[in-house]
Every structure is written in structure tokens, then in C-alpha cells.
Design a protein around this motif. Structure first.
Motif, PDB file in Angstrom:
ATOM      1  N   UNK A   1       0.855  -1.195   0.000  1.00  0.00           N
ATOM      2  CA  UNK A   1       0.000   0.000   0.000  1.00  0.00           C
ATOM      3  C   UNK A   1       0.888   1.242   0.000  1.00  0.00           C
ATOM      4  N   UNK A   2       0.701   2.110  -0.973  1.00  0.00           N
ATOM      5  CA  UNK A   2       1.519   3.320  -1.071  1.00  0.00           C
ATOM      6  C   UNK A   2       0.770   4.498  -0.455  1.00  0.00           C
ATOM      7  N   UNK A   3       1.464   5.244   0.406  1.00  0.00           N
ATOM      8  CA  UNK A   3       0.867   6.406   1.064  1.00  0.00           C
ATOM      9  C   UNK A   3       1.202   7.677   0.294  1.00  0.00           C
ATOM     10  N   UNK A   4       0.166   8.371  -0.154  1.00  0.00           N
ATOM     11  CA  UNK A   4       0.357   9.663  -0.814  1.00  0.00           C
ATOM     12  C   UNK A   4       0.406  10.723   0.273  1.00  0.00           C
ATOM     13  N   UNK A   5       1.589  11.263   0.505  1.00  0.00           N
ATOM     14  CA  UNK A   5       1.764  12.231   1.587  1.00  0.00           C
ATOM     15  C   UNK A   5       1.932  13.637   1.023  1.00  0.00           C
ATOM     16  N   UNK A   6       1.530  14.614   1.813  1.00  0.00           N
ATOM     17  CA  UNK A   6       1.699  16.007   1.407  1.00  0.00           C
ATOM     18  C   UNK A   6       3.177  16.360   1.492  1.00  0.00           C
ATOM     19  N   UNK A   7       3.809  16.685   0.361  1.00  0.00           N
ATOM     20  CA  UNK A   7       5.233  17.036   0.389  1.00  0.00           C
ATOM     21  C   UNK A   7       5.447  18.461   0.888  1.00  0.00           C
ATOM     22  N   UNK A   8       6.678  18.777   1.179  1.00  0.00           N
ATOM     23  CA  UNK A   8       7.018  20.150   1.582  1.00  0.00           C
ATOM     24  C   UNK A   8       7.189  20.951   0.302  1.00  0.00           C
ATOM     25  N   UNK A   9       6.158  21.725  -0.035  1.00  0.00           N
ATOM     26  CA  UNK A   9       6.138  22.454  -1.290  1.00  0.00           C
ATOM     27  C   UNK A   9       7.033  23.679  -1.266  1.00  0.00           C
ATOM     28  N   UNK A  45      -0.799  24.103  -6.273  1.00  0.00           N
ATOM     29  CA  UNK A  45       0.083  23.073  -6.827  1.00  0.00           C
ATOM     30  C   UNK A  45      -0.711  21.807  -7.103  1.00  0.00           C
ATOM     31  N   UNK A  46      -0.250  21.058  -8.098  1.00  0.00           N
ATOM     32  CA  UNK A  46      -0.846  19.759  -8.401  1.00  0.00           C
ATOM     33  C   UNK A  46       0.127  18.660  -8.020  1.00  0.00           C
ATOM     34  N   UNK A  47      -0.387  17.583  -7.427  1.00  0.00           N
ATOM     35  CA  UNK A  47       0.438  16.440  -7.046  1.00  0.00           C
ATOM     36  C   UNK A  47       0.114  15.278  -7.971  1.00  0.00           C
ATOM     37  N   UNK A  48       1.147  14.638  -8.497  1.00  0.00           N
ATOM     38  CA  UNK A  48       0.979  13.492  -9.392  1.00  0.00           C
ATOM     39  C   UNK A  48       1.205  12.187  -8.645  1.00  0.00           C
ATOM     40  N   UNK A  49       0.680  11.113  -9.205  1.00  0.00           N
ATOM     41  CA  UNK A  49       0.866   9.786  -8.604  1.00  0.00           C
ATOM     42  C   UNK A  49       2.319   9.355  -8.741  1.00  0.00           C
ATOM     43  N   UNK A  50       2.887   8.891  -7.657  1.00  0.00           N
ATOM     44  CA  UNK A  50       4.273   8.414  -7.674  1.00  0.00           C
ATOM     45  C   UNK A  50       4.342   6.914  -7.935  1.00  0.00           C
ATOM     46  N   UNK A  51       3.195   6.231  -7.816  1.00  0.00           N
ATOM     47  CA  UNK A  51       3.118   4.794  -8.064  1.00  0.00           C
ATOM     48  C   UNK A  51       1.824   4.488  -8.813  1.00  0.00           C
ATOM     49  N   UNK A  73      -3.890  10.178   0.755  1.00  0.00           N
ATOM     50  CA  UNK A  73      -4.634   9.068   0.156  1.00  0.00           C
ATOM     51  C   UNK A  73      -3.780   7.810   0.187  1.00  0.00           C
ATOM     52  N   UNK A  74      -4.437   6.675  -0.039  1.00  0.00           N
ATOM     53  CA  UNK A  74      -3.748   5.384  -0.104  1.00  0.00           C
ATOM     54  C   UNK A  74      -3.954   4.781  -1.480  1.00  0.00           C
ATOM     55  N   UNK A  75      -2.868   4.268  -2.077  1.00  0.00           N
ATOM     56  CA  UNK A  75      -2.933   3.621  -3.382  1.00  0.00           C
ATOM     57  C   UNK A  75      -2.513   2.165  -3.231  1.00  0.00           C
ATOM     58  N   UNK A  76      -3.388   1.262  -3.635  1.00  0.00           N
ATOM     59  CA  UNK A  76      -3.091  -0.165  -3.597  1.00  0.00           C
ATOM     60  C   UNK A  76      -2.254  -0.499  -4.827  1.00  0.00           C
ATOM     61  N   UNK A  77      -0.993  -0.817  -4.600  1.00  0.00           N
ATOM     62  CA  UNK A  77      -0.071  -1.073  -5.710  1.00  0.00           C
ATOM     63  C   UNK A  77       0.049  -2.555  -6.044  1.00  0.00           C
ATOM     64  N   UNK A  78      -0.657  -3.427  -5.331  1.00  0.00           N
ATOM     65  CA  UNK A  78      -0.568  -4.861  -5.594  1.00  0.00           C
ATOM     66  C   UNK A  78      -1.352  -5.215  -6.853  1.00  0.00           C
ATOM     67  N   UNK A  79      -0.829  -6.209  -7.593  1.00  0.00           N
ATOM     68  CA  UNK A  79      -1.504  -6.615  -8.816  1.00  0.00           C
ATOM     69  C   UNK A  79      -1.285  -5.593  -9.915  1.00  0.00           C
ATOM     70  N   UNK A  80      -1.957  -5.780 -10.999  1.00  0.00           N
ATOM     71  CA  UNK A  80      -1.852  -4.874 -12.134  1.00  0.00           C
ATOM     72  C   UNK A  80      -3.239  -4.442 -12.578  1.00  0.00           C
ATOM     73  N   UNK A  81      -3.849  -3.524 -11.864  1.00  0.00           N
ATOM     74  CA  UNK A  81      -5.196  -3.086 -12.241  1.00  0.00           C
ATOM     75  C   UNK A  81      -5.193  -2.457 -13.621  1.00  0.00           C
ATOM     76  N   UNK A  82      -6.247  -2.726 -14.352  1.00  0.00           N
ATOM     77  CA  UNK A  82      -6.366  -2.177 -15.689  1.00  0.00           C
ATOM     78  C   UNK A  82      -6.521  -0.666 -15.595  1.00  0.00           C
ATOM     79  N   UNK A  83      -5.635   0.094 -16.258  1.00  0.00           N
ATOM     80  CA  UNK A  83      -5.702   1.554 -16.156  1.00  0.00           C
ATOM     81  C   UNK A  83      -7.038   2.089 -16.638  1.00  0.00           C
ATOM     82  N   UNK A  84      -7.511   3.086 -15.952  1.00  0.00           N
ATOM     83  CA  UNK A  84      -8.746   3.751 -16.334  1.00  0.00           C
ATOM     84  C   UNK A  84      -8.421   4.801 -17.397  1.00  0.00           C
TER      85      UNK A  84
END
Length: 405
Positions: A1-9, A45-51, A73-84
Motif C-alpha cells: 500500500x503506497x501512502x500519498x503524503x503532502x510534500x514540503x512544497x 500546486x498539483x500532485x501526481x501519482x508516484x506509483x 490518500x492510499x494507493x493499492x499497488x498490488x496486482x496490475x489493475x487495468x488503467x482507467x
């Protein structure tokens, strides 16, 4: 599980407000896709997905704030979900790209009128359907904007993200009408961030304010000759920059219990916006001619009100100027913009009667309020700086001729 954290902008900001999510829980995202738009008190600012993966949970919802390092937010990185495909930048770019056979660009955002058989012959206007990129459509939905009512300012009349955000921001008078006298306004988001910084400024520094009048009769005459080419703020800024050059102990910041004096004079200018006070910065103001400085200030004020200040245009100030001269305010107590050492408050110019050689004459005077951090500057050195500034304002040739364009 990847954690999307607020970076120091940026170094001077520890908290941001979530403006809009470009994805929803359950959406598939690829690395590099836009996830969320956040706003500090100074910029957007816009934040992009890192995973790549699937959005498992959105922890901080739209309209809520988060501190640096907190999970958005949390991103489930397990498996290969079909991209939307709706969320892929490539799909959006492809939809906007010129057609290879015709060389024309598909009208992705064209507003068309769909008339059903029931509507034909009724004389009633059919509902409008707006074709637009999915990401922008979601932005409009999240901000509760009717796309049919939005006028596009982009290429070929296309609707842009800025158009949608502008449509979602009602004028100040409309906002005021919605606030009931007994109502409560949450001290959160951008307003909360400003409030916290001001409290910290007062709690973590020893602030002293000194006030004095400056006779600006000659400067008023000079301003009338210059017309609209140079505004009052630009004129005063040139005098401040020259005074700071002669009193470098006023130009700097306090960091980690150390006084950091700077050679360059990066002036900050307080700008009143619908979201609250923001500071626009002109780097090395001492090198910028008055007319050019005026044009730059007009540009920065517009950017500040639109939340479009770049990092170099909203950080690194070594001394700030704030003005209430447009109102019926004389002296006031400006609060230092941390981590700076001082801030200058400018009041309203007024007529003043003086007795000269037995005759009553009308002069123009300007109220000045200087707040300093007593940890870095004592009262006497601060008074000497203020005295220097007043001398320059009373004899404008001393700083205007030195900065001839």
C-alpha cells in the motif's frame, strides 16, 4: 500500500488545503497521473501519482487541510489493475491532438445543442451538452460548476481549468451576503493558515512598532508629473530599498536563532485577496527602476489574487511593505512576516497645515508605521532607519535620480 503524503512544497509553508481530487476511490491510476490540487496561502500546486495502482482510500477530503508529511490518500499497488483511460494523461492529450488526416483538432470541448424529437417544434431551447476532457469535467463536478454557463478562454474557445475555478469563485460581495450575522466561519484552510502564522509571528518574536510622519509634498508633486507610469507603492519601495542599503541590519531574516542579513533586497508586498492576505515578492528590488517595478507589482497583484504566484514570486522576502493608504487609516501595527526582521506599514496621505515664516501653508504628510523584531533590532537603530526613510521621501531627488531609467 503506497501512502500519498503532502510534500514540503516550500520552506515557509507547513500546511495546505485540498482544493479538488482528480480521482475517486476505486479509480486506477498510473505513475505520473494527476491526483490532487492543493493550495497554500501563497500558491496552487498539483500532485501526481508516484506509483501505479488503484485508489484505495482518500484520507483528506476536498476543503480539508493537511500538514506536511500527513497522508492524503492510499494507493493499492498490488496486482496490475487495468488503467482507467479516463484518468490517463495520454488519453486526454490524444483527444486534444490534431487529426493526422485533416490536420485539424477534434472539438473536444465544443458546446453543442442536442434536440430530441419531443423538443422539435416546441419553441423551447434544448439543453446544452458540453464535450470536455474527463479530468476537467470532474473538476467542474467537484466545484459544482455548470459547464454550460462557462465561457472558454483557451485555444479555440476551449474551457480551461482556470475558467472552471473562476466560475466556482463568487465575487466578494456574494460571499458576504451568504454569511449570516450569527453564522460561524471555520478558521481552517487558507484563512486558518494565515491565522496560525500571524499568531506564531507574535508569539515567537518581540515586536516593537515605531511611528512617524513624513512630509511628502514634493513627492506628491513628482508623482503628479509621472502620472500612471509609476504608482505610489513603487515610489515608496524605491525609497525603502535605498534606506535598507544604508541600514543593512534591517534587511534579513531570523532562522534557527541566528540573524541572517542579506545583501540583496527582496521586497515583499502585502496583497489583499478574497482568500486573505498574501505576500508577493520582487527579488533584488534595489536594481529595478521605478516604472518597471510598478509594472511588476501590478502583474504580481493579479497573480496573487488568482492564486498563480510562482515560488520565486512569493518567497524569499527580506523586508515587507503593507499599505492601508487606500482606506481612512493613518497609523496601525503591522505584524512581521516571519522569518523577516521588519515590516513597514503605510497609511493615507493627508493635508497638513504648517506655519512657515508667519504664513499658514498646506503640506502633504504620510503616516509610517515600522514594526521590528526587538531580538534583532533595538529601538534606536530602527528609529535611525525610519529617519533615513523620511529624509528620502521628503527629498525624492535623493532616491529617484539615483535610479534614473
Amino acid at each position: 500500500m503506497f501512502e500519498v503524503k503532502l510534500p514540503k512544497l516550500r520552506d515557509d509553508v507547513e500546511e495546505s488545503l485540498v482544493v479538488v481530487w482528480f480521482v475517486s476511490e476505486g479509480d486506477a491510476v498510473e505513475k505520473g497521473d494527476r491526483l490532487v490540487e492543493v493550495q497554500t496561502e501563497k500558491e496552487v500546486s498539483e500532485l501526481d501519482a508516484e506509483e501505479s495502482g488503484k485508489v484505495k482510500e482518500i484520507v483528506v477530503n476536498r476543503g480539508e487541510s493537511a500538514k506536511v508529511g500527513e497522508v492524503l490518500a492510499l494507493i493499492d499497488t498490488e496486482g496490475s489493475p487495468k488503467p482507467n483511460p479516463v484518468k490517463q494523461k495520454a488519453a486526454v492529450k490524444k483527444a486534444e491532438a490534431p487529426d493526422a488526416s485533416t490536420g485539424t483538432k477534434p472539438e473536444v470541448q465544443k458546446i453543442t445543442k442536442q434536440v430530441s424529437p419531443k423538443e422539435e417544434g416546441t419553441g423551447e431551447e434544448a439543453p446544452k451538452m458540453v464535450r470536455i476532457a474527463p479530468g476537467l469535467r470532474k473538476l467542474a463536478r467537484d466545484l459544482d460548476v455548470d459547464l454550460a454557463q462557462v465561457s472558454g478562454t483557451g485555444r479555440n474557445g476551449n474551457i480551461t481549468g482556470d475558467d472552471i475555478r473562476k466560475a466556482a469563485s463568487p465575487p466578494a460581495e456574494v460571499i458576504a451576503e451568504k454569511v449570516e450575522p450569527e453564522g460561524m466561519i471555520p478558521l481552517s484552510g487558507i484563512r486558518g493558515t494565515i491565522a496560525r502564522r500571524m499568531v506564531e509571528s507574535l508569539q515567537q518574536s518581540a515586536q516593537l512598532t515605531e511611528t512617524a510622519w513624513a512630509d511628502v509634498t514634493k513627492l506628491v508633486s513628482k508623482k503628479e508629473k509621472l502620472g500612471d507610469a509609476v504608482g505610489w507603492t513603487a515610489l515608496l519601495a524605491k525609497a525603502v530599498a535605498q534606506a535598507l542599503s544604508a541600514h543593512p541590519h534591517m534587511n534579513g531574516q531570523i532562522k534557527d536563532n541566528k540573524i541572517e542579513l542579506r545583501n540583496e533586497i527582496n521586497l515583499g508586498f502585502a496583497v489583499d485577496t478574497e482568500l486573505g492576505l498574501q505576500v508577493a515578492v520582487v527579488q533584488e528590488s534595489e536594481k529595478v527602476p521605478a516604472a518597471e517595478l510598478h509594472a511588476k507589482l501590478v502583474e504580481l497583484a493579479g497573480k496573487a489574487r488568482g492564486g498563480k504566484l510562482a515560488k520565486t514570486e512569493s518567497s524569499g522576502s527580506t523586508f515587507t511593505i503593507t499599505s492601508l493608504g487606500g482606506y481612512r487609516v493613518q497609523f496601525f501595527t503591522p505584524i512581521i512576516n516571519p522569518p523577516e526582521i521588519a515590516i513597514l506599514g503605510i497609511g493615507r496621505i493627508e493635508d497638513h497645515l504648517v506655519l512657515e515664516k508667519g504664513k499658514v501653508r498646506v503640506r502633504k504628510r504620510l503616516p509610517l508605521s515600522l514594526t521590528v523584531d526587538h531580538r534583532a533590532v533595538d529601538g534606536a537603530p530602527a528609529a535611525k532607519f525610519l529617519d533615513e526613510l523620511i529624509s528620502l521621501l521628503e527629498k525624492p531627488k535623493l532616491f529617484l535620480e539615483k535610479n534614473k531609467e
